[in-house]
Motif scaffolding. Sequence first.
Motif, PDB file in Angstrom:
ATOM      1  N   SER A  35      47.527 -12.173 -34.640  1.00  0.00           N
ATOM      2  CA  SER A  35      47.898 -13.445 -34.033  1.00  0.00           C
ATOM      3  C   SER A  35      46.882 -13.907 -32.994  1.00  0.00           C
ATOM      4  O   SER A  35      46.368 -13.102 -32.204  1.00  0.00           O
ATOM      5  N   THR A  36      46.638 -15.204 -32.969  1.00  0.00           N
ATOM      6  CA  THR A  36      45.769 -15.778 -31.940  1.00  0.00           C
ATOM      7  C   THR A  36      46.461 -15.805 -30.575  1.00  0.00           C
ATOM      8  O   THR A  36      45.791 -15.912 -29.549  1.00  0.00           O
ATOM      9  N   ALA A  37      47.811 -15.727 -30.577  1.00  0.00           N
ATOM     10  CA  ALA A  37      48.566 -15.762 -29.321  1.00  0.00           C
ATOM     11  C   ALA A  37      48.787 -14.373 -28.731  1.00  0.00           C
ATOM     12  O   ALA A  37      49.398 -14.251 -27.669  1.00  0.00           O
TER      13      ALA A  37
ATOM     14  N   THR B 102      39.306 -26.894 -32.344  1.00  0.00           N
ATOM     15  CA  THR B 102      40.000 -25.614 -32.225  1.00  0.00           C
ATOM     16  C   THR B 102      40.679 -25.481 -30.878  1.00  0.00           C
ATOM     17  O   THR B 102      41.827 -25.020 -30.778  1.00  0.00           O
ATOM     18  N   LYS B 103      39.999 -25.891 -29.814  1.00  0.00           N
ATOM     19  CA  LYS B 103      40.602 -25.843 -28.477  1.00  0.00           C
ATOM     20  C   LYS B 103      41.786 -26.806 -28.383  1.00  0.00           C
ATOM     21  O   LYS B 103      42.787 -26.526 -27.703  1.00  0.00           O
TER      22      LYS B 103
ATOM     23  N   VAL C  42      40.570 -20.173 -26.370  1.00  0.00           N
ATOM     24  CA  VAL C  42      39.810 -19.765 -27.551  1.00  0.00           C
ATOM     25  C   VAL C  42      38.318 -19.828 -27.248  1.00  0.00           C
ATOM     26  O   VAL C  42      37.813 -20.852 -26.762  1.00  0.00           O
TER      27      VAL C  42
ATOM     28  N   TRP D 184      51.583 -15.015 -37.287  1.00  0.00           N
ATOM     29  CA  TRP D 184      52.174 -16.121 -36.532  1.00  0.00           C
ATOM     30  C   TRP D 184      53.072 -15.693 -35.381  1.00  0.00           C
ATOM     31  O   TRP D 184      53.466 -16.527 -34.564  1.00  0.00           O
TER      32      TRP D 184
ATOM     33  N   PHE E  50      46.375 -22.071 -39.663  1.00  0.00           N
ATOM     34  CA  PHE E  50      47.254 -23.068 -39.046  1.00  0.00           C
ATOM     35  C   PHE E  50      48.544 -23.282 -39.837  1.00  0.00           C
ATOM     36  O   PHE E  50      49.634 -23.259 -39.271  1.00  0.00           O
TER      37      PHE E  50
ATOM     38  N   TYR F  86      44.596 -24.882 -30.383  1.00  0.00           N
ATOM     39  CA  TYR F  86      44.974 -23.532 -29.955  1.00  0.00           C
ATOM     40  C   TYR F  86      44.802 -23.276 -28.466  1.00  0.00           C
ATOM     41  O   TYR F  86      45.104 -22.176 -28.006  1.00  0.00           O
TER      42      TYR F  86
ATOM     43  N   ILE G 279      42.958 -17.381 -37.397  1.00  0.00           N
ATOM     44  CA  ILE G 279      43.429 -18.761 -37.367  1.00  0.00           C
ATOM     45  C   ILE G 279      43.847 -19.163 -38.784  1.00  0.00           C
ATOM     46  O   ILE G 279      43.030 -19.217 -39.700  1.00  0.00           O
TER      47      ILE G 279
ATOM     48  N   LYS H  35      53.562 -13.932 -31.840  1.00  0.00           N
ATOM     49  CA  LYS H  35      52.643 -13.667 -30.731  1.00  0.00           C
ATOM     50  C   LYS H  35      52.381 -12.181 -30.518  1.00  0.00           C
ATOM     51  O   LYS H  35      51.412 -11.808 -29.852  1.00  0.00           O
TER      52      LYS H  35
END
Length: 540
Positions: free
Chosen positions: A189-191, A401-402, A409, A182, A204, A405, A202, A184
């Motif tokens: 992390s997705t960020a 998802t878009k 993505v 979580w 959430f 996030y 992912i 970044k």
Amino acid sequence: YQDRIKSSRTKVFIILFLYENKRKLIRLLNMTTRSLETSLDQLMDNVDVFYSLWAGAMVFGMQCGFAMLCAGSLRQKNAKNIMLQNILDACGGAIGFFLCGYAFAFGSNSNSFIGSTRDLFCIQGLTNGTDLIDFFFQFAFAASCATIVAGTIAERCKMFAYFSYAFTLTAFVYPIVVHAVWNKEGFLSTANESPLLGVGMIDFAGSGVVHMTGGMCALIGAIVLGPRIGRFYDENGNTLDEPHTFQPHSVALQCLGTFILWFGWYGFNAGSTLGISGENYGHVAALAAVNTTMSGAGAAVSSMILDSILGFKRDGEVHYDLTMAMNGSLAGLVGVTGACAVVEPWAGLLIGMVSGCIYCLGSSLLIKLKIDDSVDGVPVHLFAGMWGCIATGLFAEPLRTKLAYGDSVEHFGWFYSWGRGSGDANLLLAEICGILFIVAWTCATMVPFFSLLDFFGLFRINPLEEMVGMDISRHRGPAYQHQLDESDKDIHKEAVDLLNQSRSQHKYNLKGNGNNNNGPAKDELDLSGNNPQDDINANV
């Protein structure tokens, strides 16, 4: 005619006034516009703070649900003990997360493994409401992760060991997982600027981060601690033909705890938007709430039906187990937690139905392996949490998802990739990598921790205290006043008298590590040279 002249003069005067003061008027309008923008920004910030406060309070209220569920699932002689453990979850979790857990989890200017921002230790750098409410919300998650273990190792764990565990988990073990997924800067992390496999993991609201971490700790603790006396072995250490089932002392408390947890889960999942004023935040929160509902409902039904089918094949009769329905619903809530904002409602229902079946089969697997989980916390949180991460890699819908996030993505659920003819499995592989990391990290830290507690005799209570019950032996009396007056098989009056006599004579000498799964033995209790089995006619 005179009126028209006066009107014209007034208009001319107004025009001249505006012309001469136009700069002042422009400055005034600009100041008014900036003031309105500032007020609007402050209002939006306050709305987000209140939203996170409301959601965090709901998550913290789940502590009550865990306490009621665990207390109802156990024998009445340990009711006070398990509720105290749930209180210590919140207390130890708050202290550990405050001192260093939050800094390790969300510290910046760090690396992909652990945070190191000095201002976040003891949250000394948090001054505004937005930052402070973020700490509160994340603390509620950390406390929820810690309380998962309480029920699994209940009725035989020392209080010092449990408080030490709750502090260690929230101060170090759990924050590292949070940082990886979580933060970044975390490698999962997705960020992250360069996310793993181009997408990252992912998760959430925490099927893996919260529930898998807590469930894995529970599994390790149950293995190291060993089963309760009489669960799988008789008083002579021989394996029972059928494992003994300790009946819950209050189904009403179980059901109450389940509904409290389900209610709190709406704050857990929908509140993970961390705000409500942003663009599309409301849509994401609403979808999370719907998927939470559908998954919990589907899992309760599927687990109960599967258990009834298995029972019919085994016994030839159909029974409907309330415990299966309640724990099944919790497994469904766990399973959809990671995917609640990125899957369609039909997928949420499907995820829940599979979660219920996984719980039912996982519970039977633990019994075959002779792992004593007092409340089935491991199949609910660990097994269903694993499935929740995998389900995200399978069912993450592109548009959803878009929305959750961002448009950056590019990798989605494997089934949707098949539909597009690409077969892209990057998200699924990232989820599997996240599962492996959580399992590896938790084992690397908690196996030595629990093993050291067990080695020094700090983990498990003495067998005689276990027979008597923790409420009487350690908490100044039973939870219910009538408890000692009734002929209750779970309360051995002879054991109570023997315990009181031994303590009054100062001859209660604990030896060894106290971790004998087959019942009391002479080398564990020194009561004037007598074996408790000679004095206690206990059918355990």
